[in-house]
Design an enzyme around this catalytic site. Structure first.
Site, PDB file in Angstrom:
ATOM      1  N   HIS A   1      80.957   7.506 -17.724  1.00 32.41           N
ATOM      2  CA  HIS A   1      82.131   7.368 -16.871  1.00 32.41           C
ATOM      3  C   HIS A   1      82.127   8.524 -15.861  1.00 32.41           C
ATOM      4  CE1 HIS A   1      83.768   4.571 -19.827  1.00 32.41           C
ATOM      5  NE2 HIS A   1      83.809   5.503 -20.740  1.00 32.41           N
TER       6      HIS A   1
ATOM      7  N   CYS B   1      87.160   8.570 -25.435  1.00 34.46           N
ATOM      8  CA  CYS B   1      86.154   9.347 -24.702  1.00 34.46           C
ATOM      9  C   CYS B   1      86.703   9.850 -23.376  1.00 34.46           C
ATOM     10  CB  CYS B   1      84.894   8.516 -24.493  1.00 34.46           C
ATOM     11  SG  CYS B   1      85.169   6.909 -23.695  1.00 34.46           S
TER      12      CYS B   1
END
Length: 335
Positions: free
Chosen positions: A219, A140
């Site tokens: 994130h 990711c």
């Protein structure tokens, strides 16, 4: 005929890939796997996915009252391609079974590049996986970095990149991971993200550091790039606005944190509240001299999903033009 896709591991990534595959008109899900009779296994059956299990777990599923279609080996024998979403460092164990059955397979970013020798990003190296038996969609965070680094490097040439990653400590449905009340530095420098970017774009000089924080949402990346070609803040904004799977937001419009980003995903009606795009704060982009600064956010549960779809298309030779595959995937998924 549609490409027959099996999902080995119906978890955070696997269930999202299954949904995305069934949104396409050139591929279909023929089965998914689970190792335990959990609520996710029950939901897979409710979704109409044939459920396959390890041979030594058949009795467990029968005891739980769950109907199964067969074993994992049975699914492998029926599929044209397997999207392997089993846990990192485990899925490599299946490589021999895939090879023996002559079936294609895609792994996720939890596995090392060395497993397949090919790491995939739709925009950056789509054709490298063309017709391949095995490939790997990068993690990711690496997908997030490639989405913005690739077009910037293509247009302005990155001399050096410095990235700090503020990482979520666990996915929203994970109650066993941490830290719960701490900030934990990843003391190995560089983190794996820099070398992972280089597995797709080997010429880019990039250094990465990371810390884990007690959040589950997303994130954050703080990115600093030294560029070889001159540019302006306005040119970078224009470029990123035109880049597929990158979404610009403004803090001054109220999108100040990952909380508002995920609320935005829910409000625009995304399945599971997913944000497939990499989100960049437009008012956080700044060029000073030959140095570019920006912030971006990554929804770790979903940004790699469209890449898996394009990887299937490349490996199964369904569409040779990467731009057309990206557009087709995006339209089907509402991106």
């Amino acid at each position: 005929m549609k490409v027959k896709v099996g999902i080995n591991g119906y978890g955070t990534i696997g269930k999202r890939v299954a949904t995305a595959v069934n949104q396409q008109d050139d591929m279909e899900i023929i089965g998914v796997t689970k190792t335990r009779p959990t609520y996710e296994a029950q939901l897979a059956i409710q979704m109409g996915y044939p459920l396959y299990v390890p041979a030594d777990k058949v009795d467990d599923f029968k005891a739980a009252g769950l109907d199964i279609a067969g074993t994992v080996d049975d699914l492998i024998s029926k599929a044209d391609i397997i999207v392997d979403c089993t846990p990192g460092k485990v899925s490599g164990e299946y490589k021999e079974a895939y090879a023996k059955a002559g079936v294609k397979a895609i792994w996720q970013g939890g596995e090392d590049h060395s497993l397949t020798g090919i790491s995939f990003n739709a925009a950056a190296n789509y054709k490298e996986s063309w017709g391949a038996q095995f490939s790997r969609v990068v993690s990711c965070n690496t997908t997030g970095l490639l989405r913005t680094l690739y077009p910037i490097d293509k247009n302005f040439k990155i001399k050096n990149g410095y990235v700090s990653l503020i990482r979520r400590s666990a996915d929203p449905n994970d109650s066993k991971a941490g830290p719960i009340n701490a900030i934990e530095p990843v003391v190995k420098i560089p983190t794996h993200h820099g070398p992972d970017v280089q597995s797709v774009l080997p010429w880019i000089s990039i250094q990465t550091m990371a810390v884990k924080v007690p959040t589950t949402l997303m994130h954050i990346h703080t990115v600093v790039l030294e560029l070889e070609k001159e540019t302006t803040t306005e040119e970078i904004i224009k470029l990123l606005k035109e880049t597929p799977r990158v979404k610009l937001v403004k803090a001054k419009d109220g999108v100040k944190s990952t909380a508002q980003i995920m609320d935005l995903a829910r409000e625009i009606g995304r399945t599971r509240g997913d944000m497939f795009e990499i989100v960049v704060w437009e008012d956080g982009i700044k060029v000073v001299g030959n140095t570019l600064y920006y912030y971006q956010a990554v929804n770790q549960e979903s940004d790699v999903i469209p890449e898996n779809i394009d990887c299937i298309r490349s490996m199964c030779k369904l569409e040779e033009d990467p731009a057309k595959s990206i557009a087709k995937t995006n339209k089907a998924m509402g991106i």
